[in-house]
Design a protein around this motif. Sequence first.
Motif, PDB file in Angstrom:
ATOM      1  N   LEU A 188      -6.372   7.439  -9.804  1.00 45.07           N
ATOM      2  CA  LEU A 188      -4.951   7.282  -9.502  1.00 45.07           C
ATOM      3  C   LEU A 188      -4.718   7.217  -7.995  1.00 45.07           C
ATOM      4  O   LEU A 188      -3.914   6.421  -7.505  1.00 45.07           O
ATOM      5  N   GLY A 189      -5.436   8.064  -7.258  1.00 47.62           N
ATOM      6  CA  GLY A 189      -5.312   8.051  -5.800  1.00 47.62           C
ATOM      7  C   GLY A 189      -5.738   6.720  -5.207  1.00 47.62           C
ATOM      8  O   GLY A 189      -5.103   6.209  -4.272  1.00 47.62           O
ATOM      9  N   ARG A 190      -6.838   6.155  -5.767  1.00 44.41           N
ATOM     10  CA  ARG A 190      -7.274   4.849  -5.280  1.00 44.41           C
ATOM     11  C   ARG A 190      -6.239   3.765  -5.565  1.00 44.41           C
ATOM     12  O   ARG A 190      -6.019   2.863  -4.745  1.00 44.41           O
ATOM     13  N   CYS A 191      -5.600   3.852  -6.736  1.00 48.19           N
ATOM     14  CA  CYS A 191      -4.559   2.882  -7.061  1.00 48.19           C
ATOM     15  C   CYS A 191      -3.383   2.985  -6.089  1.00 48.19           C
ATOM     16  O   CYS A 191      -2.870   1.968  -5.595  1.00 48.19           O
ATOM     17  N   GLN A 192      -2.975   4.209  -5.803  1.00 49.41           N
ATOM     18  CA  GLN A 192      -1.854   4.397  -4.882  1.00 49.41           C
ATOM     19  C   GLN A 192      -2.222   3.954  -3.465  1.00 49.41           C
ATOM     20  O   GLN A 192      -1.425   3.310  -2.773  1.00 49.41           O
TER      21      GLN A 192
END
Length: 499
Positions: A137-141
Amino acid sequence: MQVAPQEYQNVPIDIQTSKLLDWLVDRRHCSRRWQAQLQLVRERLQVAIQDMPENPEIKELLEGSYLHYFHCLRIVEILKGTEASTKNLFGRYSSQRMKDWQEVVSLYEKENTYLAELSSLLGRSIGYEVPALRRQLGRCQQAQQELARREDECQLGASELRERFLASCRQYGIAGADVRQELLALVQELPSLLSRIGAGASALGEAIELYQACVAFVCDSPGAEVVPLLRFVGRSGNTTVFQWRTGLPPRRVERPELRRTPQEPPQQDTIDWGDFPAEAPQGGDIDWGITVESSPQGDDGIDWGDGEGQEGTITVVEAGTEAPEGVARGSDALTLLENPETRNQFIDELMELELFLAQRLLELEDEADVVAMSQLQLAPAVLQGQSGDRVRAQLATARELLAQLCSRSVQHLCMILASPRYVERVTALLRQKLHQAELLLAKRDALAQKRREALAEQAALEPKLQRLQEKTRELQKLIEADISRRYGGRPVNLMGINL
């Protein structure tokens, strides 16, 4: 400090989750061989799920990511209702379905294999699955932020290129809708513009006579003629080179024919057109304002024709070896301000006159220059009778003509007239700026698509993370309740769970 027996039941059991499995094995709640036993359970479970009744709750349980002991208990409870007709007088079920699932539950309960499995699932969820989803999720954000930043850069770059294109078009005096046609259309205005400049030279007659008188007096050479071409243009206007050379107007003018070169594909944008000078040069050599950077091959980056370091020339297609008498042909048919050689001479003489007037004005305004005043006592009346205001007005006229002739637009028009290849190259370079802007906009759209994909991936991962967190909390409660039951209801706290 000793704890009273009645209070001992309230003392909590705190267990570090990362060491939960070791804790259960050390206290002999689970066997060290629990994985081998679990393998038997999973094999039997695969057989049992092959034959299941149509039940919404069972279907929902089977669609889950992983079946564990408490799921199996719930399936047995459901089967007690669906398989009630197979129950005999002794309370046993003759249904093979019930027998299969009861066997699965029994294998799970042997040596508390289910508790070891639940502890393993909890540890894996906390240590790997939840952090992995959070990192994803952090990579997506982060990807969305980076892609949005790059989108803005592409938009800004495209706007800058577009603005540079429009600024270059303004420098050439065109709108930019059809660069090549607009540039060629400007050439049609050049003769009238040069004629106006030539007509303006007539206002410099008094200044030329002043310069002539000064040279004759100071140099003691009354026969020497100063600025002959400027004097001729002031008297006759922007006539043909033939008339300047022969002293007679031509009977017929045959303009030179320009060889059209095929339009070349756009090359690398190696020319930095820079900013146009705000004022015309006041002296020295003429700076056309074009900066040519070297290309990777070491050349000038732009092909100016066969001449090296010289101004663009006109290719003349001669009709014969000699022109008939009174016929202006070839370069003789060009006007004085169209022909590069005579135009440069005109500019040099105009700058020469400008420098003289500037110096003369400086002498007139400097009252302390006793030497200059004493020298002029014997000068002709034309020199002594000049006032500062008259010289200042003549200087302004000279500078205005010089600014018009040396303006960027006139320079480009003369170069277009001199070389059709110049038009093609300028067109290619200007179009390349637009092409680069379009490429940046296309890249921006591609980045926007990737950003939307990252947003969609984030939207899909968030509910997965939420469901995993809920299942992890459920496992935590089941394990805590099971261990609490083994210790007489004492509260059990699994430590180190951060969801």
